[in-house]
Design an enzyme around this catalytic site. Structure first.
Site, PDB file in Angstrom:
ATOM      1  N   ARG A 103       0.846  -1.194   0.000  1.00 13.00           N
ATOM      2  CA  ARG A 103       0.000   0.000   0.000  1.00 13.00           C
ATOM      3  C   ARG A 103       0.881   1.244   0.000  1.00 13.00           C
ATOM      4  NH1 ARG A 103      -2.460  -0.023   6.201  1.00 13.00           N
ATOM      5  NH2 ARG A 103      -0.460   0.184   7.233  1.00 13.00           N
ATOM      6  N   GLU A 142      -3.010   7.635   7.396  1.00 10.39           N
ATOM      7  CA  GLU A 142      -1.667   7.611   7.989  1.00 10.39           C
ATOM      8  C   GLU A 142      -0.637   8.116   6.986  1.00 10.39           C
ATOM      9  OE1 GLU A 142      -0.943   3.728   9.693  1.00 10.39           O
ATOM     10  OE2 GLU A 142      -1.997   4.292  11.526  1.00 10.39           O
ATOM     11  N   GLU A 299      -7.619   5.007  15.570  1.00 11.98           N
ATOM     12  CA  GLU A 299      -7.435   3.561  15.417  1.00 11.98           C
ATOM     13  C   GLU A 299      -6.760   3.019  16.659  1.00 11.98           C
ATOM     14  OE1 GLU A 299      -5.137   2.182  12.089  1.00 11.98           O
ATOM     15  OE2 GLU A 299      -6.147   3.498  10.686  1.00 11.98           O
ATOM     16  N   TRP A 307       1.858  -6.891  12.675  1.00 11.63           N
ATOM     17  CA  TRP A 307       3.099  -6.346  12.103  1.00 11.63           C
ATOM     18  C   TRP A 307       4.269  -6.300  13.081  1.00 11.63           C
ATOM     19  CZ3 TRP A 307       3.543  -2.129  15.204  1.00 11.63           C
ATOM     20  CH2 TRP A 307       2.376  -1.489  15.631  1.00 11.63           C
ATOM     21  N   PHE A 349      -4.336 -11.720   9.921  1.00 12.11           N
ATOM     22  CA  PHE A 349      -4.127 -12.081  11.329  1.00 12.11           C
ATOM     23  C   PHE A 349      -4.146 -10.864  12.256  1.00 12.11           C
ATOM     24  CE2 PHE A 349      -2.231 -15.908   9.272  1.00 12.11           C
ATOM     25  CZ  PHE A 349      -3.253 -16.766   9.665  1.00 12.11           C
ATOM     26  N   HIS A 350      -4.748  -9.768  11.764  1.00 20.04           N
ATOM     27  CA  HIS A 350      -4.930  -8.589  12.630  1.00 20.04           C
ATOM     28  C   HIS A 350      -6.283  -8.736  13.321  1.00 20.04           C
ATOM     29  CE1 HIS A 350      -5.229  -4.440  13.959  1.00 20.04           C
ATOM     30  NE2 HIS A 350      -4.000  -4.217  13.529  1.00 20.04           N
TER      31      HIS A 350
HETATM   32  C1  GAL Z   1      -2.636   1.277  10.534  1.00 19.56           C
HETATM   33  C2  GAL Z   1      -3.502   1.496   9.325  1.00 19.56           C
HETATM   34  C3  GAL Z   1      -4.656   0.538   9.236  1.00 19.56           C
HETATM   35  C4  GAL Z   1      -4.205  -0.839   9.595  1.00 19.56           C
HETATM   36  C5  GAL Z   1      -3.608  -0.846  10.978  1.00 19.56           C
HETATM   37  C6  GAL Z   1      -3.159  -2.195  11.437  1.00 19.56           C
HETATM   38  O1  GAL Z   1      -1.328   1.561  10.184  1.00 19.56           O
HETATM   39  O2  GAL Z   1      -3.969   2.807   9.250  1.00 19.56           O
HETATM   40  O3  GAL Z   1      -5.167   0.573   7.921  1.00 19.56           O
HETATM   41  O4  GAL Z   1      -3.272  -1.271   8.663  1.00 19.56           O
HETATM   42  O5  GAL Z   1      -2.500   0.001  11.006  1.00 19.56           O
HETATM   43  O6  GAL Z   1      -2.555  -2.159  12.710  1.00 19.56           O
END
Ligand code: GAL
Length: 656
Positions: A103, A142, A299, A307, A349-350
């Site tokens: 992305r 972001e 968020e 990640w 897996f999030h």
């Molecule tokens: C942020 C992002 C989200 C998602 C999230 C996962 O960086 O804005 O789209 O990827 O992390 O932790």
């Protein structure tokens, strides 16, 4: 009080949408972020828009009284665009291209990308700008998360323009960058490049300016999207910041006047020694960006992210504690990434509010309970956090301090900031995290951790404030360079030498793992200095290590104020002790509300009401003296509030 989430209905068939909206109502979701990565769905081909699904979803949410936080959809370019215009792709510092497939594969300075992106924003904003469901605009996503530093030719052109504005003449640039060194003198603007990978160490002033340019370039991009939106909509506009431990490329102090509402994304980082202390710090810094006004957690996660090297789910109650901690520190809403866990894609897996297991799950039950709590917290909205202590924090100092060539690669700016923050948190003190340019009026103690770079104006502001009676604690590696990254001569720490009453001839780093001892019984590491006292007194001295007998901690009476200097990285206990003494002298109460470290206690108040938040991250029950009504358990508290291990409580205080 907003309770919301990112929603990606494009990942699901429309049969799921109605269920989703029903469940959102069950959970009390009031704000839904849509179209964040929508570009390839709403513009499947150049010149062709298809808004049918987005129309339906927005109308469905609206019919259910759920407001929309509408993404402009520009965060990730669709494949047709990067295929037709590969020149939009970003370039890494080694000259290699970063391809699509992930992305954010676009260069912030690409005029071609901007043209296509703004065309999309025009289409989205004109279509939905007056839709009654749209409560907030979410520009891109972001910004700079992956593409902040782009080294391609478009960036080179834009960098030169930025430099011309800053320096006006090439001679002024040569002077600012110190280009007499290593034969780097420029004769013309065209000779200047982004600081691409080189054979040796690069020019630090050039790199610093490239960081500034890159932050400004994305801000300019943000402004260009805003301008389009504002032609079609009166709703507030923002974008989600990343005030977090692992991203540092945007100087958000320069962004905040352009957002209608400060919004931050935060995820617990289990790579850090103390993830909840970092959460508190990030929330306090976000409040600093909001200048003390309420802000929005845009968020966060219900459980594990995908990640980090090891992605830990949250323990029962942890999602609630983390959310309450953000609210305690000034958020007037918490939102989650994301609504429903994806079965496919890089984030499969999030975690999400609805996990793969579905609604028969602990995460969902906690989501519903949190939604109820958010409703009960409506009365807290608009109140402000109280603090008498300010930490001065600077992205510019971070960039300069963590550059390529420096006394010790083991010294890391953010770690030093976190160390002082944690010491204050352990002492149960709520701090504001502010810009070095902020006014210090009203504070009793200013803390200056490793502020390597400081401008003349900011140094003067702090020094005058101390002289007029303020109290400051400064830690090592502060006040070393000016805003061109030029060392302030005559002995370190040049900017604060007089205020601190010390003069340092050399830095003497300590190898990682080695320990030095102080006559106070403390231990320290990483850094020492050949320091002499001019007007300060030594509070403690080294008994061994590279500079035995020299002062490690000092105190100077300066005008009507006092400035303490910590010239080394003290162990946790010793650092806390230094702050305990400094707080007492600055007349700041320690553990005024009963908190300490893992037990966070913070007050939010306005003229007519006040709330005490207790977040018990520890494994023991705690008792906090407070009188009022607990909004969580609905119980009146006549003297002491008992907070079980892992619980969070919010007490509306009874007026004294
Ligand atoms: C942020 C992002 C989200 C998602 C999230 C996962 O960086 O804005 O789209 O990827 O992390 O932790």
């Amino acid at each position: 009080m907003v309770f919301g989430c990112d929603y990606n209905p494009e990942q699901w068939g429309s049969d799921v949408w109605r269920d989703d909206v029903r469940l959102m109502r069950d959970a009390g979701i009031g704000l839904v972020a849509l179209n964040i990565f929508g570009w390839s769905n709403i513009q499947p081909r150049e010149g062709e828009f298809d808004f049918a699904d987005l129309d339906e979803i927005i109308d469905l949410l609206h019919a259910n009284n759920i407001r929309v936080n509408l993404g402009t959809g520009t965060a990730s370019a669709p494949p047709w665009l990067s295929t037709a215009h590969p020149e939009i792709l970003p370039m890494a510092e080694d000259g290699t291209t970063r391809y699509p497939g992930g992305r954010q594969a676009w260069c912030p300075s690409s005029p071609v990308f901007r043209e296509y992106a703004l065309h999309l924003v025009e289409a989205v904003a004109s279509r939905y700008g007056a839709h009654p469901a749209v409560a907030l605009w979410h520009v891109s996503n972001e910004l700079g998360c992956h593409n902040a530093l782009c080294y391609d030719d478009d960036s080179a052109v834009a960098f030169r323009t930025w430099l011309r504005h800053r320096y006006d003449t090439i001679d002024a640039l040569n002077e600012a960058w110190g280009t007499s060194f290593w034969s780097q003198r420029y004769g013309a603007w065209d000779e200047i490049l982004p600081p691409r990978a080189a054979l040796s160490l690069r020019n630090p002033a050039q790199r610093l300016d490239f960081q500034r340019f890159s932050s400004d370039e994305l801000l300019d991009y943000y402004r260009s999207e805003c301008a389009v939106i504002r032609r079609h909509s009166a709703a507030p506009v923002t974008t989600n910041f990343m005030v977090t431990a692992h991203i540092r490329n945007l100087d958000y102090w320069t962004w905040v006047d352009d957002v209608d509402l400060v919004a931050n994304d935060h995820y617990l980082d289990h790579r850090l020694p103390n993830p909840t202390a970092e959460l508190s710090f990030a929330a306090d810094l976000t409040r600093g960006l909001a200048k003390g006004e309420p802000w929005l957690l845009m968020e966060s996660s219900a459980g594990a992210v995908n990640w980090q090297p090891h992605n830990l789910p949250k323990q029962p109650g942890e999602m609630t504690r983390n959310s309450v901690s953000h609210i305690a520190r000034g958020a007037d809403g918490v939102c989650f990434f994301q609504w429903r866990a994806s079965p496919q894609g890089a984030e499969k897996f999030h975690s999400a509010l609805i996990p793969h297991a579905g609604t028969d799950s602990e995460v969902w039950r906690e989501t519903v309970a949190l939604g109820r709590l958010m409703t009960d917290l409506a009365e807290v909205a608009g109140t402000r956090v109280e603090s008498h202590v300010a930490i001065l924090f600077s992205w510019e100092a971070w960039w300069a301090a963590d550059g390529e060539a420096r006394p010790s690669q083991a010294v890391n700016y953010l770690q030093q900031v976190h160390a002082v923050y944690s010491a204050l948190r352990e002492l149960g003190v709520t701090v504001d995290v502010v810009s070095p340019s902020a006014s210090l009026d009203g504070y009793r103690l200013a803390v200056v951790p490793s502020l390597h770079l400081v401008s003349d104006d900011d140094a003067t502001r702090l020094t005058s404030w101390v002289e007029a009676g303020g109290h400051a604690v400064v830690t090592f590696n502060s006040g070393i360079v000016d805003d061109c990254d030029r060392v302030r001569l005559g002995g370190y720490p040049g900017a604060f030498r007089d205020m601190l009453g010390v003069r340092v001839e050399e830095f003497v780093p300590v190898l990682p793992g080695d320990v030095v001892h102080l006559d106070s019984g403390a231990t320290a590491g990483l850094w020492t200095e050949r320091l002499t006292l001019t007007t300060a007194d030594a509070i403690s001295r080294y008994t061994d290590g590279p500079v035995p007998g020299l002062p490690a901690v000092t105190r100077n009476m300066f005008g009507a104020g006092e400035a303490r200097y910590i010239a080394t990285a003290l162990d946790e206990t010793a650092l806390r002790e230094q702050f305990r003494v400094a707080l007492v002298e600055a007349n700041v109460a320690i553990r005024a509300l009963g908190g300490s470290g893992a037990v966070e206690v913070v007050r939010r108040a306005s003229a007519d009401r006040s709330y005490v938040f207790v977040i018990n991250n520890s494994s023991e029950e705690v008792t906090i003296p407070v009188v009022g009504h607990d909004l969580v358990t609905k119980v009146d508290i006549s003297q002491f509030l008992r907070v079980p291990a892992g619980a969070a409580r919010i007490v509306r205080e009874t007026a004294a």
